[in-house]
Structures are given as C-alpha cells and as structure tokens.
Design a protein around this motif. Sequence first.
Motif, PDB file in Angstrom:
ATOM      1  N   LEU A 187       1.611   9.373   0.375  1.00 25.63           N
ATOM      2  CA  LEU A 187       2.114   9.775  -0.938  1.00 25.63           C
ATOM      3  C   LEU A 187       2.201   8.578  -1.889  1.00 25.63           C
ATOM      4  O   LEU A 187       1.690   8.628  -3.014  1.00 25.63           O
ATOM      5  CB  LEU A 187       3.482  10.435  -0.788  1.00 25.63           C
ATOM      6  CG  LEU A 187       4.173  10.889  -2.084  1.00 25.63           C
ATOM      7  CD1 LEU A 187       3.367  11.981  -2.771  1.00 25.63           C
ATOM      8  CD2 LEU A 187       5.596  11.360  -1.784  1.00 25.63           C
ATOM      9  N   VAL A 188       2.835   7.504  -1.462  1.00 26.19           N
ATOM     10  CA  VAL A 188       2.967   6.340  -2.345  1.00 26.19           C
ATOM     11  C   VAL A 188       1.624   5.638  -2.530  1.00 26.19           C
ATOM     12  O   VAL A 188       1.347   5.076  -3.598  1.00 26.19           O
ATOM     13  CB  VAL A 188       4.026   5.357  -1.811  1.00 26.19           C
ATOM     14  CG1 VAL A 188       5.384   6.033  -1.735  1.00 26.19           C
ATOM     15  CG2 VAL A 188       3.626   4.752  -0.464  1.00 26.19           C
ATOM     16  N   GLY A 189       0.772   5.673  -1.486  1.00 28.15           N
ATOM     17  CA  GLY A 189      -0.532   5.022  -1.587  1.00 28.15           C
ATOM     18  C   GLY A 189      -1.498   5.746  -2.490  1.00 28.15           C
ATOM     19  O   GLY A 189      -2.484   5.147  -2.955  1.00 28.15           O
ATOM     20  N   SER A 190      -1.264   7.014  -2.750  1.00 22.12           N
ATOM     21  CA  SER A 190      -2.155   7.773  -3.623  1.00 22.12           C
ATOM     22  C   SER A 190      -1.567   7.993  -5.015  1.00 22.12           C
ATOM     23  O   SER A 190      -2.254   8.521  -5.896  1.00 22.12           O
ATOM     24  CB  SER A 190      -2.483   9.133  -2.985  1.00 22.12           C
ATOM     25  OG  SER A 190      -1.304   9.878  -2.767  1.00 22.12           O
ATOM     26  N   THR A 191      -0.317   7.606  -5.228  1.00 23.56           N
ATOM     27  CA  THR A 191       0.320   7.816  -6.538  1.00 23.56           C
ATOM     28  C   THR A 191       0.862   6.503  -7.109  1.00 23.56           C
ATOM     29  O   THR A 191       0.158   5.798  -7.823  1.00 23.56           O
ATOM     30  CB  THR A 191       1.448   8.855  -6.426  1.00 23.56           C
ATOM     31  OG1 THR A 191       2.394   8.425  -5.415  1.00 23.56           O
ATOM     32  CG2 THR A 191       0.905  10.219  -6.036  1.00 23.56           C
ATOM     33  N   ILE A 192       2.112   6.171  -6.802  1.00 22.00           N
ATOM     34  CA  ILE A 192       2.771   5.058  -7.486  1.00 22.00           C
ATOM     35  C   ILE A 192       2.241   3.693  -7.063  1.00 22.00           C
ATOM     36  O   ILE A 192       2.337   2.730  -7.832  1.00 22.00           O
ATOM     37  CB  ILE A 192       4.304   5.120  -7.284  1.00 22.00           C
ATOM     38  CG1 ILE A 192       4.667   5.072  -5.804  1.00 22.00           C
ATOM     39  CG2 ILE A 192       4.866   6.368  -7.944  1.00 22.00           C
ATOM     40  CD1 ILE A 192       6.178   5.031  -5.548  1.00 22.00           C
ATOM     41  N   PHE A 193       1.671   3.585  -5.856  1.00 24.91           N
ATOM     42  CA  PHE A 193       1.159   2.309  -5.381  1.00 24.91           C
ATOM     43  C   PHE A 193      -0.336   2.390  -5.063  1.00 24.91           C
ATOM     44  O   PHE A 193      -0.824   1.715  -4.150  1.00 24.91           O
ATOM     45  CB  PHE A 193       1.919   1.833  -4.132  1.00 24.91           C
ATOM     46  CG  PHE A 193       3.396   1.665  -4.335  1.00 24.91           C
ATOM     47  CD1 PHE A 193       3.904   1.206  -5.541  1.00 24.91           C
ATOM     48  CD2 PHE A 193       4.293   1.979  -3.318  1.00 24.91           C
ATOM     49  CE1 PHE A 193       5.277   1.057  -5.734  1.00 24.91           C
ATOM     50  CE2 PHE A 193       5.663   1.824  -3.495  1.00 24.91           C
ATOM     51  CZ  PHE A 193       6.153   1.367  -4.717  1.00 24.91           C
ATOM     52  N   SER A 194      -1.067   3.169  -5.804  1.00 28.13           N
ATOM     53  CA  SER A 194      -2.509   3.277  -5.558  1.00 28.13           C
ATOM     54  C   SER A 194      -3.184   1.951  -5.892  1.00 28.13           C
ATOM     55  O   SER A 194      -2.816   1.270  -6.845  1.00 28.13           O
ATOM     56  CB  SER A 194      -3.113   4.397  -6.405  1.00 28.13           C
ATOM     57  OG  SER A 194      -3.028   4.086  -7.786  1.00 28.13           O
ATOM     58  N   THR A 195      -4.159   1.582  -5.101  1.00 26.85           N
ATOM     59  CA  THR A 195      -4.830   0.292  -5.252  1.00 26.85           C
ATOM     60  C   THR A 195      -6.246   0.474  -5.756  1.00 26.85           C
ATOM     61  O   THR A 195      -6.795   1.582  -5.761  1.00 26.85           O
ATOM     62  CB  THR A 195      -4.870  -0.455  -3.905  1.00 26.85           C
ATOM     63  OG1 THR A 195      -5.702   0.284  -2.990  1.00 26.85           O
ATOM     64  CG2 THR A 195      -3.476  -0.596  -3.331  1.00 26.85           C
ATOM     65  N   THR A 196      -6.841  -0.619  -6.175  1.00 24.61           N
ATOM     66  CA  THR A 196      -8.216  -0.574  -6.677  1.00 24.61           C
ATOM     67  C   THR A 196      -9.246  -0.480  -5.556  1.00 24.61           C
ATOM     68  O   THR A 196     -10.436  -0.388  -5.834  1.00 24.61           O
ATOM     69  CB  THR A 196      -8.512  -1.826  -7.515  1.00 24.61           C
ATOM     70  OG1 THR A 196      -8.247  -2.994  -6.739  1.00 24.61           O
ATOM     71  CG2 THR A 196      -7.663  -1.856  -8.770  1.00 24.61           C
ATOM     72  N   THR A 197      -8.790  -0.521  -4.298  1.00 22.38           N
ATOM     73  CA  THR A 197      -9.739  -0.356  -3.193  1.00 22.38           C
ATOM     74  C   THR A 197     -10.305   1.054  -3.162  1.00 22.38           C
ATOM     75  O   THR A 197     -11.369   1.280  -2.600  1.00 22.38           O
ATOM     76  CB  THR A 197      -9.062  -0.649  -1.848  1.00 22.38           C
ATOM     77  OG1 THR A 197      -7.968   0.253  -1.655  1.00 22.38           O
ATOM     78  CG2 THR A 197      -8.543  -2.074  -1.810  1.00 22.38           C
ATOM     79  N   GLY A 198      -9.583   1.985  -3.721  1.00 22.08           N
ATOM     80  CA  GLY A 198     -10.088   3.346  -3.817  1.00 22.08           C
ATOM     81  C   GLY A 198      -9.574   4.284  -2.757  1.00 22.08           C
ATOM     82  O   GLY A 198      -9.365   5.461  -3.023  1.00 22.08           O
ATOM     83  N   ASN A 199      -9.344   3.799  -1.537  1.00 23.72           N
ATOM     84  CA  ASN A 199      -8.942   4.732  -0.475  1.00 23.72           C
ATOM     85  C   ASN A 199      -8.069   4.080   0.595  1.00 23.72           C
ATOM     86  O   ASN A 199      -8.020   4.564   1.725  1.00 23.72           O
ATOM     87  CB  ASN A 199     -10.190   5.328   0.194  1.00 23.72           C
ATOM     88  CG  ASN A 199     -11.053   4.262   0.838  1.00 23.72           C
ATOM     89  OD1 ASN A 199     -10.834   3.069   0.649  1.00 23.72           O
ATOM     90  ND2 ASN A 199     -12.046   4.691   1.602  1.00 23.72           N
ATOM     91  N   LYS A 200      -7.383   2.993   0.266  1.00 26.81           N
ATOM     92  CA  LYS A 200      -6.560   2.298   1.265  1.00 26.81           C
ATOM     93  C   LYS A 200      -5.157   2.075   0.720  1.00 26.81           C
ATOM     94  O   LYS A 200      -4.928   2.065  -0.482  1.00 26.81           O
ATOM     95  CB  LYS A 200      -7.184   0.958   1.649  1.00 26.81           C
ATOM     96  CG  LYS A 200      -8.575   1.051   2.258  1.00 26.81           C
ATOM     97  CD  LYS A 200      -9.080  -0.332   2.643  1.00 26.81           C
ATOM     98  CE  LYS A 200     -10.499  -0.273   3.175  1.00 26.81           C
ATOM     99  NZ  LYS A 200     -11.471   0.047   2.124  1.00 26.81           N
ATOM    100  N   VAL A 201      -4.213   1.872   1.634  1.00 26.44           N
ATOM    101  CA  VAL A 201      -2.830   1.605   1.278  1.00 26.44           C
ATOM    102  C   VAL A 201      -2.293   0.530   2.227  1.00 26.44           C
ATOM    103  O   VAL A 201      -2.583   0.555   3.428  1.00 26.44           O
ATOM    104  CB  VAL A 201      -1.970   2.890   1.365  1.00 26.44           C
ATOM    105  CG1 VAL A 201      -2.025   3.503   2.760  1.00 26.44           C
ATOM    106  CG2 VAL A 201      -0.544   2.612   0.936  1.00 26.44           C
ATOM    107  N   PRO A 202      -1.538  -0.435   1.709  1.00 21.80           N
ATOM    108  CA  PRO A 202      -0.950  -1.452   2.598  1.00 21.80           C
ATOM    109  C   PRO A 202       0.100  -0.835   3.523  1.00 21.80           C
ATOM    110  O   PRO A 202       0.877   0.033   3.117  1.00 21.80           O
ATOM    111  CB  PRO A 202      -0.299  -2.442   1.618  1.00 21.80           C
ATOM    112  CG  PRO A 202      -0.984  -2.212   0.314  1.00 21.80           C
ATOM    113  CD  PRO A 202      -1.327  -0.764   0.285  1.00 21.80           C
TER     114      PRO A 202
END
Length: 702
Positions: A187-202
Amino acid sequence: MDLALMDPYGTNPGPIDGSVLYDQEKHVSSAVWDGQERGALRCHEHTSKLDQWTLTEKQIELVDQAGFGYLRLIPAISLDNPLISALVERWRRETNTFHLNVGEMTVTLKDVALLLGLAIDGEPVIGITHTTCNSVCERYLGRAPESSYTSGGMVKLSWLKEFFSYCPEDAPLEVIECHTRAYLLYLVGSTIFSTTTGNKVPVMYLPLFENFDLCGKYAWGSAALAFLYRALGNASLRSQSTISGCLTLLQCWSYFHLNIGRPKLNTDSMHDRFPLVLSWKGKQSGPTTNRDVVFYRKALDSLKSCDVEWLPYRNMDSTVIPEDIKSNLILGRSKTMLICFDKAERHLPNRCLRQYGMFQSIPEDVQRWERKSRGVDGGVDLSGKMESEINEWLERRFHIVDGDDGADESDYMQWYLRITRKFVGRPISLSSEFQRTNAGLREIARMADTFSTNGLDEEQVDLISSIRTIAHECLRDQVGGPYIVSATPQIEVGKRIRGKERVRRKGTGKRLRKDDPAQYIAASEDDQSQYCGATVRVEQLPLHQLHREEDHSQLCPVDNEVTGLDMINGDGEGENMQLCNADIGFDHTELSHEAGGEGNAELIHAVVKVDDTQLFEATGKINDSQLCDVMNEVKDSQFSDSAKVVDSQICDATNEVADSELPHVTSESDRQTSKVEAEVVPESSLETPQDIAQQSKCSVVV
C-alpha cells in the motif's frame, strides 16, 4: 516603478533578485526558456492493482489500527501527467512551494490530513536502513523472496501481490499479521512512498509494521508530505524526466485549489465522504483531450486570482472529519521539519498564509538545510544522522505561524515579483523576440551613427563610439549588415570542386522544375536544416549604409570572366557546396555563407541591405533576352575536370562591372521593376550541366 524601469516590456522571467531562488540555473524553467522541452514527466504511482487484494475482516481491523484505514479506501485515480508536469515546473525546492503569478502556494499538512486521512502528528517515520531483503522479509513476512524479485534493499511489488494478496479466513493470527504487513508494504509502496523504479518498494518500512498499535502512532501523513516534497524537488531539476511520491495527493490538491485542468465529475452519494480525495471519485466528464504540458503551462503563466481557491474546505461538512484528525489540524500551520527516513524537508506555512485565511506578509528568509542521503550501508539507524531534524520536529507545536492583520499584500506582491520566476514559457516566440531585439539594435546603431559628438569630452565620445561598435558587431551577423567574403584563388576552389563532384552528381539524376513543388523543394535532411525557408524579397532589405563612404570599400568588384565556380557557395566543410542555377537568391538567415574555413570564399559580392527606393540604383535584373545564352553550352567533361564554364560562353551575358559602376548596372528593360525574388536550390536538387544548358530562361541577381 523599479520593476517597470528594469523590465519595460514585462518579459523578464525573473528572478530579478536571486537571493531566494538561488538554484535557478538548475531548474527546469531555465531549460524551457531556452527552448529545451522535456515533455510530460513519467509519473510513477502503482494504485491500479490495489483492488486485487482481498482482505479479511481481521486484516481490515489491523490496517485501521496501523493508521491506514482511510488510505485503503482511496481508489486508483487516473493521473493527468501534463498537469502534474506543469505544476512541477512551478515548484521550487528552495522554498518547498509553488511559485505562481498570484504568490506562493504549497501542499500543507492540513491538505494531507483532509485529503488522505493520514495522521500528521506523532512519532517521526524513521528507522534502520537495509541493503538486503531476505532477513527482513523472513522475519516480518514469514518468507524470503527469490533473488529475481529483489534489488538491494528493495522488493518487487509483484512478489508481494503474488504471495500475500489472499489470506484464508481461518488462517492463524501470525499468518494474518504477515499477510497484513505485506499489504501495508504494498500500500505505501504504491501510493505515498512510490519510487521511480516503477515496481519496487524498500523493505525498511517493514519493521515499523511489526506492532500495529505502535504503527498507528507514527506521523505517516508528515512522512508522506516529506516524500512528496523531495520528489517534487528532484523532478523540478532540468536533468530529470520522472516523478514519484503520492501524485494522487498532488493532483487532487490542484483540483481543490486551482481552476486549471479541474474535471467535471458526476456527483454521487460518496462526494461528501472522508477522506476528501473521494470527492473526485467517478468518471471525468470534462474535456481532457489535447491538453499537453504547454497547455497547462500557459494556463499557469496567465493564472489570475479568480482562478485560485485559497480556502477550498471552508464549506465542507466538518462532521465527516474524524475527531483525531480534526484535533491536529492546527499542525497544518506548524513551521517545522518533515521527516521520512533520510528525507527531511521544511514545511513553511508562513509563505502561504492565504491558504489559512490570513493576509500574506513578506516572509523571512528560508534557512538552507542539507538534503541528506541514507547511503549504501545497511543496518544504519538514521536517528543519529537526523538528530537536528528530529529535534525540530519534536518542537512542532511551538512554531505555529500566525498572520498579521495589518499586513499590506501590495508590499508583499511588489517584493514577490522581484524574487520569483514569473514565466516558465516565453510570452512571445523566440522568432518574434529575435526580430524585436534586432530592430532595437538597428535603432541603437542608427542613433549612435547620427549622434552629434560636438561639445562632448573625450570620455563621452569614446562611450558613443563603443556603443556604435557594439551595435554594429551584433548586427554584423544579421541581414542588413555589411558582409565581407574573402576572395580565394580560383585554382584552390577548383581543387575542392573536383573532390566533391562525384558526391554532387549522385543527387542530380532528376531535373527539378518550379512547376513541380514536390520535387523543387525536396532536399536532404542536412539541406533542410541549412535552408529552411530560403526565399527572400530583396526589396525588403533597406540600404541604409549604401552611400556611406566607408562601405564602398567593402563591395567586391565583379570580374568580367564569370565561371561556373562563381556560382558555387561553399561552407568549408567539404560536402555542402552548392551549384546553383541562374535562378538563385539568398535567405536572410543564410546570407553570411558561413565564411569560415579554408578556401571557403568565392568571387561573391558583399551582401548589402537594399532599400525599396534605392533598389534601382543598387541592383538590376538582366532580362531573359540578355541571359538566354548564359549557360547554353556547358561541357560535362570540362566541368568534371576543372568545374569551370568556358569564358566565352559567359561573356555574352555578363559585362565587366567595376566597383564605381555598380549603382548604374540596372538594365533599361527593368527600370520598372523594383523587386527581385529568388530561391535557394538545395544540394540534393542541383541540376546537371546538361539541364542548365537546356534552360531557356536565366535570371541573375547582382
């Protein structure tokens, strides 16, 4: 008054005073002003597959407990990439605000609380960094991803969805918690903390989800805003082409505050529900096609006060706002530091007081701060590196800004227009601006030429002379200034011709005619770039210096022996010399003939600005009967060997013209004609000697 004097045309984009926007040269607006368009940004937000997760009642309870109950309700909203890109062009990382014509505006903590329903008060979102995923995922998710799903300390969103998007109702609590943590990370990786990698989340957020009660005590809304501020600042640099962060928040903030790109929505029973992003849920019914970055840029450049809604939430039903959110809205006016792990960004509501219903006064200078990076080392607790930023956040309630009821906003606007970037796009085109500048230079040159120096001291005379010299230097490369083409021995030019003849002949297989536009204007890519719009009417060029004594020395006499080489215009690069037929003229943008390079000059007249009324005295148009024999016989073998035309074949058409006789070369048959029009023949459309010999009409511009 000062602004008017410094910028009489109102076209200086600013800033006039660079003390605030000190990074202007790095900003994308400088590139746009220079004509370097980057187009719409690639917007990275990955909400489209959130609805593919199936949560049990227990999972929903844990999500609410962790503080993400309202964020879970927000549907995927179609992003308007050109609108977001135009807003980014107005964002300034020096102040963390949008610099608009009406003043500064920004996304505040209050906006985050009302639009997303996230907590803006609580513990700072910070923890330990990780450079690998296996151990963290194994501990908090119960399984480790394969290497193909990881990249350093990041894991692919697809792996989370593949293995955790469905949790059985009767699963043990430990399994439910692991699935819920995976959902929160997704949820956070696809909304508030989305990155420029396109499909990854820390995976560094996972430890914060270990205890759901403690998770709900973090200021996730403040962290989301810090992340968005950093993403906006990075995207505003001229070298960037992507943007991440919570773009749904940014776009909906724009819908509420700016009447630009705002869609007309089909209202339904959900439009009053919380969070307020749901106000824009539904199918857009307004026109959204054919709106590119330039469209929105022009709209923002011409923004008026009536297009701004400073207080968009004042008429909303306050009963829909949860009490825990409502009680902390005062922090929306806190001048503090926002923290999301290594990202620390200043929240400066004192620069946007009108968004709180207050008068805007001149704000104090922004204290510069270091934008830190979490580095590449794993297992680092960022709390030690961010100590000063954390302390500033802990004092957030002691720095609530208030307005000045006696503030004069006219003083603020006068100050603001000096320190801001007023335009992103040019108010007038580059070509129009060039013409206006060129006209101004000509007027300055005329005034300097005619200015009387009688009674002036030596220093003043030198100043006038310097102005005259600078003006003429600037005009020398433009149409109308004197052009001097140095003569080159004909033998040297002939050597160059022999080396290029084979290349030229390859492009002369077909004879091009004026009555065949498709063929007549055909050219190679190189030719098109050199001769774009190569038609000019000579009578439009004023001869304001023809009778000046010093200019007569710049006119090159015409030899009585006109060979084929005299009609060749070389550029010194070895491949672009042009063999023109008798119907030849010059575009005002190409008159310089690029005189640099070895053996580049041919026997050519200096280009002179010719006035309508003086054209009779300066040029003549030899009629058809006089030139019918100009090129009637050209031997191909002679051309290939020496690129020369037999002198005796030219002498019938061209008389000896001396420098002193130039004003009298007008033929009697053309004394009623004051216009000469010509076109440049591209290199790829040159005619062969045989074609030239077959022409029944020839006209030469002298």
